[in-house]
Write an enzyme that holds these catalytic residues in place. Structure first.
Site, short mmCIF file in Angstrom:
data_model
loop_
_atom_site.label_atom_id
_atom_site.label_comp_id
_atom_site.label_asym_id
_atom_site.label_seq_id
_atom_site.Cartn_x
_atom_site.Cartn_y
_atom_site.Cartn_z
N HIS A 114 19.90 26.88 2.65
CA HIS A 114 19.61 26.21 3.93
C HIS A 114 20.28 26.96 5.08
O HIS A 114 19.81 26.94 6.20
CB HIS A 114 20.13 24.77 3.93
N ASP A 133 9.89 26.91 -0.78
CA ASP A 133 10.84 25.94 -0.25
C ASP A 133 10.62 25.90 1.27
O ASP A 133 9.77 26.63 1.80
CB ASP A 133 12.27 26.35 -0.63
#
Length: 343
Positions: free
Chosen positions: A185, A254
């Site tokens: 992230h 993702d």
């Protein structure tokens, strides 16, 4: 049947704004993903899901969520069970494999029942990554265990439980996020382990993919396989996932908002498709960015979408038996109490 575009969008709040509605009316996305920011209570989320299913050109749109349990549970109030993290099942497995597999199945069935009841189609679970104690905590207790065989068995049970409840599971994060020392992230991660090491551990849980229809990739470079991040890698998607693992379903990226991927939205979308992704996941819910992304989306290839549609249709046709659910809940509570699971 016209295939939808290979993209999953998201929204900012607990209901559609007029601007979002006007945008979605002219789009044909594969799906929409929901987050805690979109959730207030059961009644509200059911209404939002109904509106999302009727706002785009795609009347078979797939509504999805991350409802793993533990620290990743998007619908989290008194309307829903509070679910344990995956590592609790690994702990039980080491004492009693048979009980662990049963409880994993009941657990995922109950999550599936709750999600099916409000109109969700897809759950981004189970996490099929291996636990490594030297790795970043982003996976941590989301992993079942450090033993690949345990992860394989429990991920299999999770998938069965979801499918028995009519929910499509998504295994993540292929080919394995567990040993990453960085949170993707926040930053790009590079794994330098040899192909043989990955084959002996990280790859093992993903052997169940020949029976599944959705998989999510990791935004990680596996430098002994390819210099490209897995999301952009033909070697990982086409050679390894499609050919070696025999996966016939849809490959999801993702979230392309994650900082592991550099460059413009156009670059991210084009490189993901070029590498072999069928569906691009976008989670930030920024309307101006979705408008930009929508310029570059591509329809899902028919052979992959047909495979997904055929198998997902059969799954969704399952009728939930209330008496069965009551029995499963009773058995779940008994086994949970016996094995010391608190949540």
């Amino acid at each position: 049947m016209k295939t939808p575009n290979g993209v999953i969008y998201s929204i900012k709040g607990k209901k559609l704004t007029n601007h979002e509605t006007n945008f979605f009316k002219n789009t044909n996305p594969f799906g929409i993903i929901l987050f805690s920011r979109n959730f207030e209570n059961r009644k509200q989320i059911q209404e939002l899901i109904y509106n999302l299913k009727n706002v785009t050109k795609n009347k078979n749109i797939q509504i999805s969520v991350d409802q793993e349990g533990g620290k990743v549970q998007r619908f989290n109030n008194e309307d829903f069970f509070e679910y344990s993290p995956q590592n609790q099942f690994g702990s039980i497995y080491r004492k009693n494999p048979k009980a662990a597999k049963k409880i994993a199945h009941y657990f995922s069935y109950l999550i599936g029942y709750e999600l099916k009841n409000i109109g969700i189609d897809i759950n981004y679970s189970p996490v099929a990554d291996i636990f490594f104690d030297h790795a970043d905590a982003v996976i941590g207790n989301r992993a079942f265990d450090s033993d690949p065989k345990i992860v394989f068995d429990l991920a299999s049970e999770f998938c069965k439980g979801f499918k028995d409840a009519g929910i499509i599971p998504v295994l993540k994060h292929f080919p394995g996020h567990g040993r990453s020392t960085k949170d993707t992230h926040k930053d790009l991660s590079i794994i330098s382990s040899s192909f043989d090491d990955l084959k002996k551990s990280d790859f093992i849980p993903f052997k169940i993919l020949n029976n599944e229809i959705l998989v999510m990739l990791a935004h990680i470079i596996y430098e002994q396989i390819d210099s490209r991040v897995a999301t952009y890698s033909k070697k990982i998607i086409k050679s390894l996932l499609r050919n070696n693992f025999g996966f016939k379903g849809l490959v999801l990226s993702d979230d392309i908002s994650m900082k592991a991927l550099k460059g413009s939205l156009q670059d991210k979308v084009k490189k993901s498709y070029a590498g072999g992704c069928n569906v691009i996941l976008y989670c930030k819910g920024e309307l101006h960015e979705m408008i930009e992304i929508d310029k570059f989306v591509e329809p899902i290839k028919k052979k992959y979408f047909d495979y997904f549609f055929y198998h997902s249709y059969r799954m969704k046709e399952k009728k939930l038996d209330l008496k069965l659910i009551e029995r499963e809940l009773f058995k779940y509570k008994l086994i949970k109490k016996k094995n010391g699971i608190k949540s």
